[in-house]
Each structure stands twice: as structure tokens, then as C-alpha cells.
Design an enzyme around this catalytic site. Structure first.
Site, PDB file in Angstrom:
ATOM      1  N   HIS A   1       0.796  -1.233   0.000  1.00 38.82           N
ATOM      2  CA  HIS A   1       0.000   0.000   0.000  1.00 38.82           C
ATOM      3  C   HIS A   1       0.820   1.270   0.000  1.00 38.82           C
ATOM      4  O   HIS A   1       0.269   2.356   0.173  1.00 38.82           O
ATOM      5  CB  HIS A   1      -0.929   0.048   1.204  1.00 38.82           C
ATOM      6  CG  HIS A   1      -1.969  -1.018   1.212  1.00 38.82           C
ATOM      7  ND1 HIS A   1      -3.231  -0.832   0.708  1.00 38.82           N
ATOM      8  CD2 HIS A   1      -1.921  -2.295   1.643  1.00 38.82           C
ATOM      9  CE1 HIS A   1      -3.933  -1.957   0.851  1.00 38.82           C
ATOM     10  NE2 HIS A   1      -3.156  -2.856   1.417  1.00 38.82           N
TER      11      HIS A   1
ATOM     12  N   LYS B   1      -7.699  14.066   4.576  1.00 38.64           N
ATOM     13  CA  LYS B   1      -6.846  12.875   4.509  1.00 38.64           C
ATOM     14  C   LYS B   1      -5.798  13.013   5.601  1.00 38.64           C
ATOM     15  O   LYS B   1      -5.692  14.060   6.224  1.00 38.64           O
ATOM     16  CB  LYS B   1      -6.176  12.770   3.136  1.00 38.64           C
ATOM     17  CG  LYS B   1      -5.505  14.076   2.685  1.00 38.64           C
ATOM     18  CD  LYS B   1      -4.886  13.967   1.307  1.00 38.64           C
ATOM     19  CE  LYS B   1      -5.888  14.101   0.175  1.00 38.64           C
ATOM     20  NZ  LYS B   1      -6.130  12.846  -0.524  1.00 38.64           N
ATOM     21  N   ARG B   2      -5.023  11.965   5.839  1.00 37.01           N
ATOM     22  CA  ARG B   2      -3.942  12.103   6.809  1.00 37.01           C
ATOM     23  C   ARG B   2      -3.009  13.233   6.402  1.00 37.01           C
ATOM     24  O   ARG B   2      -2.870  13.546   5.227  1.00 37.01           O
ATOM     25  CB  ARG B   2      -3.162  10.781   6.914  1.00 37.01           C
ATOM     26  CG  ARG B   2      -3.866   9.741   7.734  1.00 37.01           C
ATOM     27  CD  ARG B   2      -4.135  10.191   9.157  1.00 37.01           C
ATOM     28  NE  ARG B   2      -2.922  10.196   9.941  1.00 37.01           N
ATOM     29  CZ  ARG B   2      -2.623   9.291  10.870  1.00 37.01           C
ATOM     30  NH1 ARG B   2      -3.469   8.311  11.158  1.00 37.01           N
ATOM     31  NH2 ARG B   2      -1.503   9.379  11.542  1.00 37.01           N
TER      32      ARG B   2
ATOM     33  N   LYS C   1       1.398  14.380   0.690  1.00 34.14           N
ATOM     34  CA  LYS C   1       0.026  14.716   0.294  1.00 34.14           C
ATOM     35  C   LYS C   1      -0.137  16.219   0.016  1.00 34.14           C
ATOM     36  O   LYS C   1      -1.123  16.658  -0.536  1.00 34.14           O
ATOM     37  CB  LYS C   1      -0.968  14.251   1.362  1.00 34.14           C
ATOM     38  CG  LYS C   1      -1.002  12.715   1.509  1.00 34.14           C
ATOM     39  CD  LYS C   1      -1.940  12.279   2.613  1.00 34.14           C
ATOM     40  CE  LYS C   1      -1.867  10.796   2.930  1.00 34.14           C
ATOM     41  NZ  LYS C   1      -2.617   9.943   1.979  1.00 34.14           N
TER      42      LYS C   1
ATOM     43  N   THR D   1      -8.313   6.667  -1.799  1.00 29.40           N
ATOM     44  CA  THR D   1      -9.688   6.169  -1.888  1.00 29.40           C
ATOM     45  C   THR D   1     -10.662   7.314  -1.576  1.00 29.40           C
ATOM     46  O   THR D   1     -11.803   7.293  -2.033  1.00 29.40           O
ATOM     47  CB  THR D   1      -9.932   5.007  -0.917  1.00 29.40           C
ATOM     48  OG1 THR D   1      -9.332   5.310   0.344  1.00 29.40           O
ATOM     49  CG2 THR D   1      -9.331   3.725  -1.452  1.00 29.40           C
TER      50      THR D   1
ATOM     51  N   LYS E   1     -14.376   8.706  -3.297  1.00 27.77           N
ATOM     52  CA  LYS E   1     -15.597   9.065  -2.562  1.00 27.77           C
ATOM     53  C   LYS E   1     -16.121  10.418  -3.017  1.00 27.77           C
ATOM     54  O   LYS E   1     -17.313  10.607  -3.219  1.00 27.77           O
ATOM     55  CB  LYS E   1     -15.318   9.059  -1.051  1.00 27.77           C
ATOM     56  CG  LYS E   1     -15.011   7.662  -0.523  1.00 27.77           C
ATOM     57  CD  LYS E   1     -14.373   7.650   0.876  1.00 27.77           C
ATOM     58  CE  LYS E   1     -13.722   6.278   1.109  1.00 27.77           C
ATOM     59  NZ  LYS E   1     -12.801   6.264   2.261  1.00 27.77           N
TER      60      LYS E   1
HETATM   61  C1  26W Z   1       3.714   0.864  10.247  1.00 22.19           C
HETATM   62  C2  26W Z   1       3.459   2.207   9.767  1.00 22.19           C
HETATM   63  C3  26W Z   1       2.591   2.231   8.587  1.00 22.19           C
HETATM   64  C4  26W Z   1       1.235   2.252   8.780  1.00 22.19           C
HETATM   65  C5  26W Z   1       0.401   2.285   7.707  1.00 22.19           C
HETATM   66  C6  26W Z   1       3.134   2.234   7.328  1.00 22.19           C
HETATM   67  C7  26W Z   1       2.301   2.253   6.258  1.00 22.19           C
HETATM   68  C8  26W Z   1       0.949   2.269   6.445  1.00 22.19           C
HETATM   69  C9  26W Z   1       0.002   2.234   5.286  1.00 22.19           C
HETATM   70  C10 26W Z   1       0.563   1.421   4.179  1.00 22.19           C
HETATM   71  C11 26W Z   1      -0.371   3.596   4.867  1.00 22.19           C
HETATM   72  C12 26W Z   1      -1.605   3.600   4.063  1.00 22.19           C
HETATM   73  O1  26W Z   1      -2.696   3.657   4.597  1.00 22.19           O
HETATM   74  N1  26W Z   1      -1.478   3.565   2.736  1.00 22.19           N
HETATM   75  C13 26W Z   1      -2.582   3.908   1.909  1.00 22.19           C
HETATM   76  O2  26W Z   1      -3.271   2.756   1.497  1.00 22.19           O
HETATM   77  C14 26W Z   1      -4.444   3.105   0.786  1.00 22.19           C
HETATM   78  C15 26W Z   1      -5.206   1.834   0.503  1.00 22.19           C
HETATM   79  O3  26W Z   1      -4.540   1.061  -0.424  1.00 22.19           O
HETATM   80  C16 26W Z   1      -4.094   3.866  -0.470  1.00 22.19           C
HETATM   81  O4  26W Z   1      -5.277   4.265  -1.098  1.00 22.19           O
HETATM   82  C17 26W Z   1      -3.256   5.088  -0.133  1.00 22.19           C
HETATM   83  O5  26W Z   1      -2.808   5.718  -1.318  1.00 22.19           O
HETATM   84  C18 26W Z   1      -2.067   4.690   0.712  1.00 22.19           C
HETATM   85  O6  26W Z   1      -1.362   5.833   1.168  1.00 22.19           O
END
Ligand code: 26W
Length: 818
Positions: free
Chosen positions: A360, A548-549, A554, A656, A660
């Protein structure tokens, strides 16, 4: 089923609510609190779901079909009651029943706490997936942790983010069912030795400690489906209530201290998103989830199919949502070998047919790596298994890429004293998925290129999706009704049907009705903003939303600089033609991500400046909405005119939120990044505002192009002015140094590479595209035509389609026929 729970008519629902209020709370409707009324409704729906959950289990046992275990550290579910009622197709009956009792339905729904067991996109995707899986009648379980505290609640105090714990379980959770009889023991620490037993080498575990994984099942309904799937959420529980030895010595604090530490494991969701902290407790969480889940899967399989595990991959598919649960892979090896007595090759052959993985993010700092010094003492047996997987991998690699040491190092699971979690997944999964077309390209061409070259057939590009039931039908009921009035309601199950809306883009009445619905949604949001934030916004202005975060990639900063630029223009010439705008931000920053927090502060201080300057006569307003959450998104998105999807190209894996907004008819200003690329293809370039560098152009800038930044800085006067305002203008007056770090990072970067996120380089293109947005908003026929076309083109982004593709290409589950 009717003999058990009758939810067919408004009157039977009304009777049901009255009965629940009496039997659960000893209250008549007129004396019950809003929380009790919410719970009565939820309990009524829950009865129905639990009944169907039992039916589903029975059916699955008979069918003996393949089952999916979707393991994810996050499921960002939000609220459930309205969604479950919607899935039962009883929304009107429920609302009617409550009104019959003189109760406000919306207030009732508002009583529910969000289940905020996720950070952002990855967690919400898992929630949409489990909805679609159930809707499509596919057998699946979502496996995660029952965090006692979800993602922190955000307050904004004097422009700064303050975090407050999210104790979502405080008032109890109606939806879960605790299953103590199915608890599992997870072991941590200690050491291992190899001993010979009956001529076979066995692994003996010494001095490890045991923690109980207590399952709580959270039933999941699908839209109009009979099936009820569930999330299985594991809670950590100490084996002993207390240490009796310490207790008897009189050391009462010590006696329960251990229990407290053991139970820390499921205490709180880590608030890091794309920015991992590498903490020991996080590693414990990841193992806890992986081990409990895999032990349970093997147990279930043996109960259903007997002790021979050879056929496991025909009945079980395990999907790993990013690398966070990747320890499930070595854990399965451990169980198959140490507990089930299989040899390495047999175990490996089962494992590599069972696991699939979705990546992701390509942000290098987000790719999980665990230092050995931390890993080995905590998980000694898993460590030795990983060493072995790595050794065999290296042998394979030296055959595929003979002599190429650089490649071997890059592809290794262990290197530089770290365990590379993505490489575990790549070594063991039969399928690897990227979350959009562009993202998968980047995986194949760049970050996983060596794996992809060797085995291209393992890589899939299945673009993310969202559930239209929650994100349009529930969140924007008036628009949903309008759509259904023209094309029927089949789009709720078959999202392709939305394309039949296309002709209505030229239908003046339809456009007008959509505009009217939007205005109503904007008014509702404006009222919320007034009440919650004390800001009066122009209800006719463009509602321009970035939700968004908070992350540098971003580029909330790009948005903020543009606002400052517009402000400067208006100060120079207050009478210039100007289309009023309300800029709305909503974003949480990881508590340890200092710069992200500074950016929140920057946005708020720009807000303070523009909202209070009488010279601009309210033409710009800036609102930073506190505590972005699923529920807030449900109100916010239907009120947006413009959706900001402005990440540095190549960085946002999919997005995503973008889908929406599009579904709800907002127009998008965005870069060619993630799923925006596909949005542009589907809706046509003329119906989306694409600007800025493309991913390949960004890459060129990384290699050379730092002089460019200097050149722009000196030649673009408007940009120069806003940059300087960060450090010595009206903003800096508050605290002279507050934004120096942001300023520095833009102009000089952190590692000597200026403008790492291309804010400076994309600024002018963004400003120009925003000007076009304003011009086109002034032409309602054009604007609303585009809005309709966006909804009509959004059908592809249904998570039903995503799940169908996963199923066809990866999982091969069979839909239940009842
Ligand atoms: C451990 C720290 C950590 C936590 C969460 C590292 C990475 C993440 C995720 C991979 C971050 C995340 O939410 N990625 C998002 O995933 C979505 C679903 O596929 C995508 O639509 C977003 O573009 C992507 O940033």
C-alpha cells in the site's frame, strides 16, 4: 427466521425496540436515554445478524468451500448501526418506527461511537472490502486486534493538534461477541534449543511467556445478502489474573503489574501512517495478531478436514494487508513444522500456495524493517525460521541472478542487521498486488523490480475501491434517491449501472436537482462549522476540501500556500473579480511527526489571518475541521464542490478519498497520481482538473534539477512572497520561528535535496488550475454537467469490483448460493 426476529415492518420494528428497552434496560421509550435507544436498536439488529451468522456457519460447514482470512492491523469501520439497517434494506422502516416513538432517528444514530481501529486509507479499505465480500456472498473473515483505544481523538488548541485517547469501548460495544472457549495462547520471548526425540530433531521452547488471545467476533452484514461474515478481533489477556507469589508476599502492586504489561499488547492502535516508529510493542502486536490468527486457522482446518494439512491451500487463502501481519508467514512455517511435524519442503510448499500480499505504499520510510537486536530476543524461533527462509532465498537468487551481489542484497530478507518485511512477503506469497495501475507499475519497474523480472506472473494491478452503499447511499441519501429515480436502484449492487447516468449530464432538471442537494449538504456542513468552530462561511462559496492524513507527500502545504497567495492578491486589489471560497481541511498528524504537526499549525494560522481580515470581506474562509473520522467524512464529502488530490506524483499509492468525492459529484483538482490517473481516464481530461509534474518527471527532478528550485524562487514573485511570509510576515508574527522548518524544508530539503515534494515546482501550475476552477464554477451549466459526469464515471471504483477482481485472479472463492 421470522419466528426469531421479525424486522419486516415498521410496526414490528417498533415493537422490537420497545421490547429491547424494557428487557435490557427496564425503561419505557419516553424515559429511555438516547444511548439506551441507540442500544435497543442495535441489539435488535444484532439479534438478526447473529441468527444469520449461525446460518452462515452451518452453510459453510456443509459447503466445505474455500475461505479467505484477510489479516489486517487495521479495520477502520466507523459506525455500524445505520449501515446494518441499510444492508437489511429497512432504513425507512427503522426511521418510521423511531418517529412513531417520538424519537429523532439521526440523534439515535449519532449515539454510536466510531470504531476507529485504523489510521487512514489502508484501514478504511479493509472495512470496505469486508462489506463487499459479504455483499458478494463470499466466505471471509477479517482478522485484527481489538484495540482498547482506537486512533487518538484530535483537538485543535490555539491552532495546534492535541491528542486525546479514543476510549471507544467506554459505553460498551453492542456488536461484539466474546468467545472465551476459542481463546488461543501466544508465546513470546525465551529461547529455543534443538533436541533429538525418537531419532528426529525437535525444537524445544524454554522460558517463553504466554499471553492469551481472546477472540471477539464482530458480525458484518452485506447489502441485501443472507450471509453474515465477521471480524475476529483478538484481545490480549494475561494468563493469570495476578502473580499469586507476589500477592502472598504482600507485594500487591507487583502482583498485578505483569497482568498490566501483558495486556498492553492490545491497548492502543499505533497512530503511525506511512511513518513507522519501529517500537518493540508494535512488533509484539504484529506477532500477536499473526500467531493467534494462524493457530486458529490451522485448528479450524483440522476440525473441518482432519489432521492432514496437505490440502490446506485448497481450502484456505490468507491475505496480508501490507507487511504489518507478514509474520503470519514464518508463524505458519513454525506451526507446520514444530507442531504438526512437517518437514521444511512440505511446509514451504503449503505456505507459498496460501499467502497473498497487497502493498500500500512506496514511501521508503514506510517499508517496515525490524532490527535483529529487537526481533531475536522477542521471537527466537521465528528468527531462526526467517534466517532459513533467507538462506534458501539467497540460493535461489544466485541461480536467477548469478553474481549480482547488489541485487541479492536488495532482495534479501535479512541485510544490514534488519529484517525486511516486504521481502518476506515477496519470497513467500503466490500473489503480490498493487493498489492502482500506476502504483503497480512503480512496484514492477522500481521497488520490487528484481522480483517482478523473475516472476512477473505473480504481480497484479487491482485498483482499490469503496463501498457505494456507505459512501453514497447512506452518506448522501438525497442524491442516492435522485439517481435511483432516474436509473433504478440496481447500481447499488452493480456499480457499472451508474454509467447510465451519463445522459443526465445534459438534463437541466437533473443538474439543478443535484445542485440543490449539494446546497442542502453544504448548509448542513456550514451549520456544523458554525456550531463547532464558530466560523461563519459563505454557503454559496466553493467548498474546497482536502481531507486525509497529514503528510508532506500529500502536500497540504501546497494548498495552504495557494490560500496565502489568494489572500495576497485580494489585499492588493480587494475589488478584483473573485469567486468566494471556503477552504476546508481535515487531517490528523501522527503524534511523533513533528513537521506534520507544524503544517497543521501553519494552516490554522493562515486561517486566523484570512478569517479575521475585514479587507477581504469574507471572500476566503479557511476551516480546519477537528478530528477527521469516518463519520465526519460521511458528512463532509457530500458537501464538497472541489476535491483536493494533490500528492506529489508517484507517491500516493491509490487514494480512496478521491473516489468518494468523485462518486458524490465533486470535481477533482489533482495530480496524475495513484487512482487519479484512472479517474481522469474514465471521466475524460476535460472533466477533471489535472495539473503538475507526472511521476516520471518527478523522478527526473530527483536525479538533477535542484537549480530549478532556486530559479523559480527568484523568478516567481508571488511564490517568493508567500514563502517569505512563512518566516517574516503576518504569520510569523505569532511566533517568529514556528514555520522556519517548513520554509527550510521547501527550499533546502532535509538531505540537501531542495523541494523534495515538488511544492515549489508545482506551485504555478496549481495556481493556474485553481483559477480555471473558479472560472468554471461561475458557469453552472458546465460545472454541474461535469459533476454528473463524475458520478456517472465512478462505477469502476466500487469495492465490489475490486473484490471480484481479487477473487477472480487471486482468491478463487465461491459465492454461496442459498
Ligand atoms: C507501520 C506504519 C505504517 C502504517 C500504515 C506504514 C504504512 C501504512 C500504510 C501502508 C499507509 C496507508 O494507509 N497507505 C494507503 O493505502 C491506501 C489503501 O490502499 C491507499 O489508497 C493510499 O494511497 C495509501 O497511502
Amino acid at each position: 427466521m421470522d419466528t426469531y426476529i421479525n424486522l419486516d415492518s415498521q410496526s414490528s420494528i417498533k415493537e422490537g425496540i420497545i421490547r429491547k428497552l424494557l428487557l435490557e434496560f427496564g425503561k419505557n421509550p419516553e424515559d429511555a436515554s438516547p444511548q439506551q435507544i441507540y442500544k435497543a436498536c442495535a441489539l435488535l439488529v444484532r439479534d438478526n445478524m447473529l441468527y444469520r451468522m449461525a446460518q452462515t456457519e452451518k452453510k459453510d460447514r456443509q459447503t466445505k468451500g474455500k475461505k479467505l482470512y484477510y489479516i489486517s492491523m487495521e479495520f477502520l469501520m466507523g459506525r455500524s448501526l445505520a449501515n446494518n439497517i441499510l444492508n437489511l434494506m429497512k432504513t425507512d422502516e427503522f426511521k418510521g418506527a423511531l418517529r412513531d416513538l417520538n424519537i429523532d432517528p439521526d440523534m439515535t444514530l449519532d449515539q454510536e461511537e466510531d470504531a476507529g481501529l485504523g489510521n487512514g486509507g489502508l484501514g478504511r479499505l479493509a472495512a470496505c472490502f469486508i462489506d463487499s465480500l459479504t455483499t458478494l456472498e463470499l466466505p471471509a473473515v477479517g482478522c485484527s486486534i481489538r484495540y482498547e483505544y482506537g486512533l487518538f481523538k484530535q483537538l485543535i488548541k490555539e491552532g495546534k493538534q492535541v491528542e486525546v485517547p479514543d476510549w471507544w469501548l467506554e459505553k460498551g460495544n453492542v456488536w461484539e461477541v466474546k468467545r472465551p472457549e476459542e481463546q488461543i495462547q501466544v508465546k513470546l520471548g525465551g529461547n529455543v534449543e534443538n533436541i533429538w526425540v525418537d531419532g528426529r530433531l525437535k525444537v524445544k521452547y524454554n522460558n517463553d511467556e504466554t499471553i492469551i488471545a481472546m477472540p471477539y467476533d464482530f458480525p458484518i452484514s452485506g447489502y441485501g445478502s443472507k450471509r453474515v461474515n465477521y471480524l475476529r478481533l483478538w484481545q490480549a489477556q494475561a494468563t493469570e489474573r495476578m502473580d499469586m507469589k507476589a500477592f502472598n508476599r504482600g507485594d500487591h502492586v507487583q502482583a498485578i503489574a505483569k497482568k498490566e504489561t501483558d495486556e498492553l499488547i492490545s491497548k492502543v492502535l499505533y497512530p503511525e501512517d506511512n511513518n513507522p516508529e519501529g517500537k518493540r510493542l508494535r512488533l509484539k502486536q504484529e506477532y500477536f495478531l499473526s500467531s493467534a490468527t494462524i493457530q486458529w486457522i490451522v485448528k479450524e482446518y483440522k476440525a473441518d478436514y482432519g489432521d492432514d494439512l496437505k490440502g490446506l491451500a485448497d481450502r484456505v487463502v490468507i491475505h496480508i494487508n501490507d507487511t504489518h501481519p507478514a509474520l503470519a508467514i514464518p508463524e505458519m512455517m513454525r506451526i507446520l513444522m514444530d507442531e504438526e511435524g512437517l518437514g521444511w519442503d512440505n511446509a514451504w510448499s503449503i505456505v507459498t500456495k496460501t499467502f497473498a500480499y497487497t502493498n500500500h505504499t512506496v514511501m521508503s520510510e514506510a517499508l517496515e524493517k525490524w532490527p535483529i537486536y529487537l526481533f531475536k530476543p522477542l521471537l527466537p524461533r521465528l528468527y531462526s525460521i526467517i534466517v532459513e527462509i533467507n538462506q534458501r532465498l539467497m540460493e535461489r537468487l544466485s541461480r536467477t541472478y548469478p553474481g549480482d551481489r547488489k541485487k541479492h542484497e536488495y532482495m534479501a530478507i535479512i541485510s544490514h542487521n534488519q529484517i525486511n518485511m516486504a521481502n518476506i512477503c515477496l519470497a513467500a506469497s503466490f500473489a503480490v498486488n498493487g493498489v492502482s495501475g500506476l502504483h503497480t507499475r512503480i512496484l514492477i519497474d522500481d521497488i520490487f523490480a528484481d522480483y517482478a523480472k523473475a516472476e512477473p506472473e505473480r504481480f497484479h494491478a487491482i485498483t482499490n475501491g469503496i463501498t457505494f452503499r456507505r459512501w453514497l447511499h447512506h452518506a448522501n441519501p438525497d442524491y442516492s434517491k435522485l439517481i435511483t429515480s432516474r436509473i433504478g436502484d440496481s447500481w447499488l449492487r452493480d456499480s457499472k449501472e451508474l454509467s447510465r447516468l451519463k445522459p443526465y449530464a445534459d438534463d437541466g432538471e437533473f443538474r439543478w436537482l443535484l445542485a440543490e442537494i449539494r446546497q442542502k449538504n453544504k448548509d448542513r456542513l456550514a451549520a456544523y462549522i458554525r456550531e463547532k468552530h464558530g466560523i461563519e462561511v459563505d454557503r454559496h462559496s466553493i467548498f474546497d476540501v482536502q481531507a486525509k492524513r497529514l503528510h508532506e507527500y500529500k502536500r497540504q502545504v501546497l494548498n495552504a500556500l495557494h490560500i496565502l497567495y489568494l489572500y495576497n492578491q485580494l489585499i492588493k486589489d480587494p475589488d478584483m473579480p473573485f469567486v468566494p471560497r471556503t477552504f476546508i481541511f481535515a487531517a490528523k498528524a501522527a503524534p511523533g511527526y513533528t513537521r506534520a504537526k507544524q503544517i497543521i499549525r501553519l494552516i490554522n494560522s493562515i486561517g486566523h489571518l484570512v478569517n479575521n481580515d475585514p479587507r477581504i470581506r469574507g471572500k476566503i474562509k479557511l476551516v480546519f475541521l477537528e478530528n477527521y473520522s469516518v463519520s465526519l467524512a460521511e458528512m463532509l464529502i457530500p458537501a464538497a464542490d472541489l476535491s483536493e488530490q494533490i500528492s506529489t506524483a508517484g507517491k500516493e499509492a491509490s487514494g480512496t478519498g478521491n473516489m468518494k468525492f468523485m462518486l458524490n459529484g465533486a470535481l477533482t483538482i489533482g495530480t496524475l497520481d495513484g487512482a487519479n490517473v484512472e479517474m481522469a481516464d474514465l471521466v475524460g481530461n476535460e472533466n477533471i482538473y489535472i495539473f503538475g509534474l507526472r511521476a516520471d518527471e518527478v523522478n527526473l527532478r530527483y536525479d538533477y534539477g535542484s537549480e530549478e528550485v532556486q530559479r523559480i524562487y527568484v523568478s516567481d514573485n508571488d511564490l517568493h512572497q508567500v514563502l517569505e511570509q512563512l518566516v517574516n510576515g503576518p504569520l510569523a508574527d505569532l511566533d517568529k520561528e514556528a514555520f522556519r522548518d517548513i520554509y527550510q524544508s521547501l527550499l533546502f530539503g532535509d538531505y540537501g535535496m531542495p523541494d523534495p515534494y515538488m511544492v515549489i515546482r508545482d506551485f504555478r501550475a496549481y495556481v493556474e488550475m485553481q483559477a480555471r476552477v473558479s472560472r468554471e464554477y461561475e458557469k453552472p451549466d458546465l460545472w454541474w454537467k461535469k459533476a454528473v459526469l463524475n458520478t456517472a464515471a465512478a462505477g469502476f471504483f466500487s469495492s465490489d469490483r475490486t473484490i471480484e477482481q481479487y477473487n477472480e485472479k487471486i482468491w478463487h472463492l465461491e459465492a454461496t448460493k442459498w
